[in-house]
Design a protein around this motif. Structure first.
Motif, mmCIF file in Angstrom:
data_model
loop_
_atom_site.group_PDB
_atom_site.id
_atom_site.type_symbol
_atom_site.label_atom_id
_atom_site.label_comp_id
_atom_site.label_asym_id
_atom_site.label_seq_id
_atom_site.Cartn_x
_atom_site.Cartn_y
_atom_site.Cartn_z
ATOM 1 N N ASN A 1 0.774 -1.300 0.041
ATOM 2 C CA ASN A 1 0.373 -0.243 -0.210
ATOM 3 C C ASN A 1 0.739 1.151 -0.148
ATOM 4 O OD1 ASN A 1 -1.776 2.245 1.531
ATOM 5 N ND2 ASN A 1 -3.187 0.959 0.817
ATOM 6 N N PRO A 2 0.604 2.505 -1.011
ATOM 7 C CA PRO A 2 1.525 3.612 -0.715
ATOM 8 C C PRO A 2 1.165 4.296 0.115
ATOM 9 C CG PRO A 2 -0.478 3.659 -2.311
ATOM 10 C CD PRO A 2 -0.445 2.333 -1.430
ATOM 11 N N LEU A 3 0.673 3.560 1.206
ATOM 12 C CA LEU A 3 0.440 4.472 1.839
ATOM 13 C C LEU A 3 1.108 4.074 3.290
ATOM 14 C CD1 LEU A 3 -2.875 5.939 1.959
ATOM 15 C CD2 LEU A 3 -1.061 7.687 1.711
ATOM 16 N N LYS A 4 1.251 3.353 3.718
ATOM 17 C CA LYS A 4 2.289 2.273 4.253
ATOM 18 C C LYS A 4 3.431 2.720 5.509
ATOM 19 C CE LYS A 4 5.639 -1.570 5.500
ATOM 20 N NZ LYS A 4 6.225 -2.381 4.770
ATOM 21 N N SER A 5 4.479 3.528 4.422
ATOM 22 C CA SER A 5 4.697 5.220 5.993
ATOM 23 C C SER A 5 4.164 5.825 6.725
ATOM 24 C CB SER A 5 5.753 5.464 4.919
ATOM 25 O OG SER A 5 7.309 4.615 4.321
ATOM 26 N N SER A 6 3.253 6.099 5.659
ATOM 27 C CA SER A 6 2.315 7.417 6.270
ATOM 28 C C SER A 6 1.955 6.648 7.674
ATOM 29 C CB SER A 6 1.360 8.038 5.154
ATOM 30 O OG SER A 6 2.030 8.538 4.035
ATOM 31 N N LEU A 7 0.979 5.019 7.431
ATOM 32 C CA LEU A 7 0.559 4.543 8.461
ATOM 33 C C LEU A 7 1.669 4.796 9.062
ATOM 34 C CD1 LEU A 7 -2.067 2.879 6.332
ATOM 35 C CD2 LEU A 7 -2.416 4.178 7.458
ATOM 36 N N PHE A 8 2.391 3.657 9.483
ATOM 37 C CA PHE A 8 3.371 3.662 10.175
ATOM 38 C C PHE A 8 3.806 5.244 11.058
ATOM 39 C CE2 PHE A 8 7.517 3.318 12.365
ATOM 40 C CZ PHE A 8 7.587 2.346 13.009
ATOM 41 N N GLU A 9 4.176 5.608 10.092
ATOM 42 C CA GLU A 9 3.902 7.377 11.109
ATOM 43 C C GLU A 9 3.103 8.268 11.768
ATOM 44 O OE1 GLU A 9 4.055 11.804 9.855
ATOM 45 O OE2 GLU A 9 5.710 10.949 8.281
ATOM 46 N N ASN A 10 1.799 7.662 11.701
ATOM 47 C CA ASN A 10 0.710 7.974 11.983
ATOM 48 C C ASN A 10 0.307 7.316 13.469
ATOM 49 O OD1 ASN A 10 -2.757 8.726 11.612
ATOM 50 N ND2 ASN A 10 -1.778 8.594 13.299
ATOM 51 N N LEU A 11 0.881 5.370 13.535
ATOM 52 C CA LEU A 11 0.739 4.510 14.017
ATOM 53 C C LEU A 11 2.005 5.706 15.790
ATOM 54 C CD1 LEU A 11 -0.006 2.044 15.252
ATOM 55 C CD2 LEU A 11 2.545 1.919 14.786
ATOM 56 N N ILE A 12 2.323 5.932 14.855
ATOM 57 C CA ILE A 12 4.368 6.744 16.325
ATOM 58 C C ILE A 12 3.706 7.714 17.079
ATOM 59 C CG2 ILE A 12 6.141 7.036 16.508
ATOM 60 C CD1 ILE A 12 5.992 4.481 16.696
ATOM 61 N N VAL A 13 3.563 9.041 15.873
ATOM 62 C CA VAL A 13 2.891 9.984 16.548
ATOM 63 C C VAL A 13 1.656 10.084 17.394
ATOM 64 C CG1 VAL A 13 1.623 12.621 15.592
ATOM 65 C CG2 VAL A 13 3.666 11.464 14.398
ATOM 66 N N ALA A 14 0.815 8.905 16.775
ATOM 67 C CA ALA A 14 -0.218 9.481 17.628
ATOM 68 C C ALA A 14 -0.503 8.603 19.071
ATOM 69 C CB ALA A 14 -1.697 8.275 16.691
ATOM 70 N N GLU A 15 0.660 7.422 19.396
ATOM 71 C CA GLU A 15 1.619 6.723 20.499
ATOM 72 C C GLU A 15 1.895 7.655 21.514
ATOM 73 O OE1 GLU A 15 2.370 4.186 22.955
ATOM 74 O OE2 GLU A 15 0.528 3.979 21.695
ATOM 75 N N PHE A 16 3.081 9.247 21.187
ATOM 76 C CA PHE A 16 3.044 10.008 21.518
ATOM 77 C C PHE A 16 2.363 10.963 22.038
ATOM 78 C CE2 PHE A 16 7.579 9.341 19.883
ATOM 79 C CZ PHE A 16 8.304 10.044 20.718
ATOM 80 N N HIS A 17 0.797 10.640 21.549
ATOM 81 C CA HIS A 17 -0.032 11.902 21.857
ATOM 82 C C HIS A 17 -0.367 11.399 22.863
ATOM 83 C CE1 HIS A 17 0.596 14.869 18.858
ATOM 84 N NE2 HIS A 17 0.036 14.897 19.237
ATOM 85 N N LYS A 18 -0.648 9.682 23.373
ATOM 86 C CA LYS A 18 -1.379 8.607 23.644
ATOM 87 C C LYS A 18 -0.713 8.765 24.832
ATOM 88 C CE LYS A 18 -4.037 6.284 20.355
ATOM 89 N NZ LYS A 18 -3.641 4.322 20.157
ATOM 90 N N GLN A 19 0.293 8.744 25.219
ATOM 91 C CA GLN A 19 1.340 8.542 26.088
ATOM 92 C C GLN A 19 1.601 10.010 27.338
ATOM 93 O OE1 GLN A 19 2.784 6.050 27.790
ATOM 94 N NE2 GLN A 19 2.838 4.973 26.236
ATOM 95 N N ASN A 20 1.522 11.438 26.458
ATOM 96 C CA ASN A 20 0.865 12.671 26.427
ATOM 97 C C ASN A 20 -0.065 12.313 27.340
ATOM 98 O OD1 ASN A 20 1.942 15.302 27.122
ATOM 99 N ND2 ASN A 20 0.642 15.826 25.657
ATOM 100 N N GLU A 21 -0.955 12.271 27.361
ATOM 101 C CA GLU A 21 -2.361 12.555 28.645
ATOM 102 C C GLU A 21 -2.607 10.838 28.904
ATOM 103 O OE1 GLU A 21 -4.274 14.566 27.409
ATOM 104 O OE2 GLU A 21 -3.798 15.131 25.162
ATOM 105 N N HIS A 22 -2.221 10.240 28.607
ATOM 106 C CA HIS A 22 -2.993 9.359 29.703
ATOM 107 C C HIS A 22 -1.069 8.964 31.203
ATOM 108 C CE1 HIS A 22 -4.131 6.283 26.577
ATOM 109 N NE2 HIS A 22 -5.033 7.436 26.920
ATOM 110 N N ARG A 23 -0.155 10.169 30.818
ATOM 111 C CA ARG A 23 0.624 10.287 32.127
ATOM 112 C C ARG A 23 0.518 11.722 32.799
ATOM 113 N NH1 ARG A 23 5.978 7.540 28.650
ATOM 114 N NH2 ARG A 23 5.605 5.187 29.238
ATOM 115 N N TYR A 24 -0.241 11.918 31.267
ATOM 116 C CA TYR A 24 -0.646 14.084 32.040
ATOM 117 C C TYR A 24 0.619 14.911 32.142
ATOM 118 C CZ TYR A 24 -4.009 16.630 34.006
ATOM 119 O OH TYR A 24 -5.638 18.025 34.448
#
Length: 385
Positions: free
Chosen positions: A277-300
């Motif tokens: 899929n041509p969006l594979k790299s973008s999807l992986f980037e989304n996975l990691i960027v979203a993870e930073f946001h999740k950790q930021n919120e869940h760790r306050y």
């Protein structure tokens, strides 16, 4: 039940604020968390028509029923209740008196700002983060597993197949919010808009192009995007504006909080669907960027995140600022580490000089390497960094 990281901080601040507010996307586990964390609290759902009507028509009488500690779920459905809650907490000065929960960020935040500013600790609960899944051995070494499956609790607690969950999620929650908040009548066009957002994941947001392709006006596209953001479906990553003597891009990038939903919208169901899929790299980037946001919120942690790109296409995927410096991250889906993957980090280091603190490459493999000038981090180690 999977333990949520945010619980410890909620427990601490419950003794310091009269009101605790918990928001986040529908089905992210808010009700389960609150019921299990605060079993001694009364629980009242304002989704219930009877409760909602009572609170609307007789707010004083409604609140008299709950003189002790209480959880009000979907409280944004009765906006004028906030003013009465303000009066009660100012009079009694009792910590942890009310716990408010809601899934529409704009309405909840607006009412808190107007009536409860300074009286409330506000938390966001997003779908499971890597730490939460790792703690119960549900995070594998292969990132396509979680990227395609997603991280909503029902996928793990009730073993619902991803395609079944997301098809119902869109119809039951996303479209419902769209109809309720801005009265969208043409749901087929809204579904098309949602799909076009998925195609643009990890890309610069061009509202004009998005509106034109969907056949709607720019104001409508902005309104629809606002719905997706207030319902915690999408978020925007802003550019870092400091110039460093270069012309820089000033448009934000578009991401989804959950990659499983994006994959569903794109028709990606298996590892094989993802590989080419041509969006594979973008999807992986989304996975990691979203993870930073999740950790930021869940760790306050209250951190801000950015990306950086200049007019010549030089780019760094993620910046994490500190007081005087910032950390920079390059995100690559490849499981092989190549020297040219560091070029964005090197370029920004050369022009930003001492402003750059740590330089990290996050890649699709699992190793951690500490090189002379860079750290190489496996994708599933992001939660530890």
């Amino acid at each position: 039940m999977i333990q949520r990281q945010i619980v410890d901080t909620i427990n601490i601040l419950c003794d310091k604020f009269p009101v605790i507010a918990l928001t986040g996307p529908r089905q992210s586990g808010k009700t389960t968390l609150l019921k299990n964390t605060f079993p001694d609290y009364q629980y009242v759902s304002l989704e219930d028509p009877g409760n909602c009507d009572f609170a609307h028509s007789d707010p004083k009488g409604f609140l008299k029923l709950y003189s002790e500690k209480v959880i009000f779920d979907e409280v944004q459905r009765v906006p004028h209740l906030f003013s009465y809650i303000q009066t009660i907490v100012d009079t009694r000065r009792q910590m942890g008196k009310f716990i408010l929960s809601g899934s529409q960020n704009f309405q909840l935040s607006q009412n808190i700002t107007q009536s409860l500013a300074g009286r409330v600790a506000l938390f966001k609960l997003l779908p499971f983060d890597f730490t939460e899944l790792k703690n119960v051995n549900l995070l594998t070494n292969d990132y396509p597993d979680i990227l395609i499956k997603g991280a909503y609790p029902a996928l793990y607690d009730r073993q619902i197949p991803s395609d079944v969950f997301y098809a119902n999620y869109i119809q039951t929650y996303v479209e419902r919010d769209a109809v309720e908040l801005i009265h969208i009548r043409d749901l087929r066009q809204f579904r098309a808009f949602l799909g076009l957002c998925a195609v643009r994941v990890g890309q610069l947001l061009n509202i004009s192009a998005l509106a034109n392709e969907c056949g709607i006006s720019q104001p409508t596209a902005k309104a629809w995007l606002s719905i997706l953001e207030s319902s915690y479906i999408t978020f925007q990553l802003p550019p870092y504006f400091k110039n460093f003597s270069k012309r820089i891009v000033k448009s934000p990038k578009l991401y989804f909080y959950d990659t499983g939903l994006v994959c569903h919208l794109l028709g990606i169901k298996t590892d094989g669907d993802l590989v080419y899929n041509p969006l594979k790299s973008s999807l992986f980037e989304n996975l990691i960027v979203a993870e930073f946001h999740k950790q930021n919120e869940h760790r306050y942690q209250h951190m801000d995140f950015y990306f950086w790109r200049d007019s010549n296409g030089n780019e760094v995927d993620l910046l994490r600022p500190h007081a005087m410096t910032f950390d920079i991250f390059e995100i690559k889906s490849s499981q092989t580490i190549m020297s040219d993957q560091f070029k964005g980090l090197k370029f920004l280091q050369e022009i930003a000089q001492e402003a750059v603190a740590a330089k990290t490459l996050i890649y699709g493999g699992n190793e951690i390497q500490y090189r002379s000038h860079y750290t190489v981090l496996g994708w599933n180690q992001v939660s530890n960094y």
